[in-house]
Design an enzyme around this catalytic site. Structure first.
Site, mmCIF file in Angstrom:
data_model
loop_
_atom_site.group_PDB
_atom_site.id
_atom_site.type_symbol
_atom_site.label_atom_id
_atom_site.label_comp_id
_atom_site.label_asym_id
_atom_site.label_seq_id
_atom_site.Cartn_x
_atom_site.Cartn_y
_atom_site.Cartn_z
ATOM 1 N N GLN A 152 8.212 2.909 0.444
ATOM 2 C CA GLN A 152 7.169 2.817 1.496
ATOM 3 C C GLN A 152 6.128 3.879 1.317
ATOM 4 O O GLN A 152 6.368 5.018 0.922
ATOM 5 C CB GLN A 152 7.973 3.037 2.757
ATOM 6 C CG GLN A 152 9.076 2.293 2.884
ATOM 7 C CD GLN A 152 9.151 0.950 2.807
ATOM 8 O OE1 GLN A 152 7.961 0.253 3.290
ATOM 9 N NE2 GLN A 152 9.811 0.381 1.873
ATOM 10 N N ASP A 196 3.454 -7.245 2.531
ATOM 11 C CA ASP A 196 3.723 -6.944 3.877
ATOM 12 C C ASP A 196 2.501 -5.879 4.169
ATOM 13 O O ASP A 196 2.921 -4.905 4.832
ATOM 14 C CB ASP A 196 4.941 -6.420 3.949
ATOM 15 C CG ASP A 196 5.937 -7.571 3.958
ATOM 16 O OD1 ASP A 196 5.606 -8.731 3.495
ATOM 17 O OD2 ASP A 196 7.002 -7.200 4.074
#
Length: 344
Positions: A152, A196
């Site tokens: 992330q 995303d």
């Protein structure tokens, strides 16, 4: 009829203020720093200058100097430069207008990957009533990190109500903009990513924004621009993209399902061949697609062809889309300093 005349007929520029309307301001066609400063109407300011010619050389130190419980607007003017730091606007410091010198000139960047999205963020907004102008926010975590569990690398985490970004840019490889919760407005921003890269549970309008898709070899076959999470029909949330364009160097879905009521709309947007024919995916979501609200309205370009769109993708009518294209979708007339109202 000339191009300028047509544009005037299509768009009505609404420039108002929560402190009252201004007839002269309504004629302006550019949301620039002077206009925002005029509308926010404060003489309280802090100057950040990386060369030491202001009050602070660090953006975070300037934020730290804002009084706890601040209840009046204050301008944090971040002059041009590359600020290598992570910035946090805490919940107890609302009413901050962070004014940069322009995206590409004022840059805040870090290089942080994590198993946790929030922990990786370069820029975190958790205070209500936050406005930013002319700032680039980057997370330059190495590409190699994408192949580990710590993959992330969020550029900005926005978890507050009544937040607006004007002429800002967001850069990362993965999960670029964590648009988590609250009502948000993005005007003429640039957002870059692969998987995303706009995700969360917020209620947001993206007006005339550029979405640039980059390559990520982890994804077979494609990544997705959005992953909006909505668990029930009662949640008045969603992402709405008005005008702007989607383009890049890799193929991508407009969005993927994240929860049974995921809601994303692209309206009057240029879609390049970057957008795959299916348009939308329920990748990793194995429930019913019956209540997904993934739709398009009057989009154009080679990626807007509808012949092979996913079964649940909606080709919206004027009546179906009108409420989403209104600034009232985010109750913007009550809190935004300036906004653009789409007209049919």
């Amino acid at each position: 009829m000339g191009h300028r005349t047509r544009m005037i007929l299509v768009l009505t520029l609404v420039v108002m203020s929560i402190w009252g309307s201004d007839a002269s301001a309504m004629q302006k066609t550019k949301f620039d720093a002077p206009l925002l400063t005029e509308k926010i109407a404060t003489n309280r300011s802090i100057i950040v200058d990386i060369e030491g010619k202001g009050d602070y050389t660090s953006v975070q130190k300037a934020i730290d100097a804002v009084p706890v419980g601040n209840s009046n607007w204050i301008i944090v003017h971040v002059r041009k430069g590359i600020y290598k730091e992570r910035v946090h606007i805490p919940e107890n410091k609302p009413f901050i207008f962070m004014r940069g010198n322009g995206k590409g000139k004022t840059v805040i960047e870090s290089s942080q990957s994590s198993v946790d999205n929030v922990a990786s963020a370069t820029f975190k907004v958790e205070a209500n009533h936050f406005v930013a102008f002319g700032i680039s926010i980057r997370n330059d975590a190495p590409v190699g990190m994408a192949f580990t569990s710590e993959n992330q690398s969020v550029a900005a985490f926005v978890a507050a109500d009544k937040v607006a970004f004007y002429h800002c840019a967001f850069y990362s490889l993965h999960n670029t903009l964590f648009d988590n919760k609250g009502r948000h407005y993005y005007h003429e921003c640039y957002i870059q990513g692969s998987i995303d890269f706009i995700f969360g549970r917020a209620t947001s309008i993206f007006n005339n924004c550029e979405i640039f898709v980059i390559s990520d070899k982890r994804v077979k076959p494609y990544g997705s621009i959005t992953a909006h999470h909505r668990e029930s029909a009662e949640e008045k949330t969603g992402y709405v993209f008005i005008r702007g364009k989607v383009y890049g160097i890799d193929e991508v879905y407009l969005g993927r399902a994240k929860g049974p009521y995921s809601r994303v709309i692209f309206a009057k947007t240029y879609l390049s061949k970057t957008v795959v024919p299916d348009g939308w995916t329920n990748w990793s979501y194995h429930g019913s697609t019956q209540n997904l609200y993934h739709g398009e309205y009057k989009c154009h370009g080679p990626g807007a062809e509808r012949q092979k769109r996913s079964d649940w993708a909606k080709d919206l009518t004027k009546q179906e889309v009108e409420s989403f294209l209104s600034i009232d979708f985010i109750d913007g007339t009550s809190w935004l300093p300036v906004w653009l109202q789409e007209k049919f």
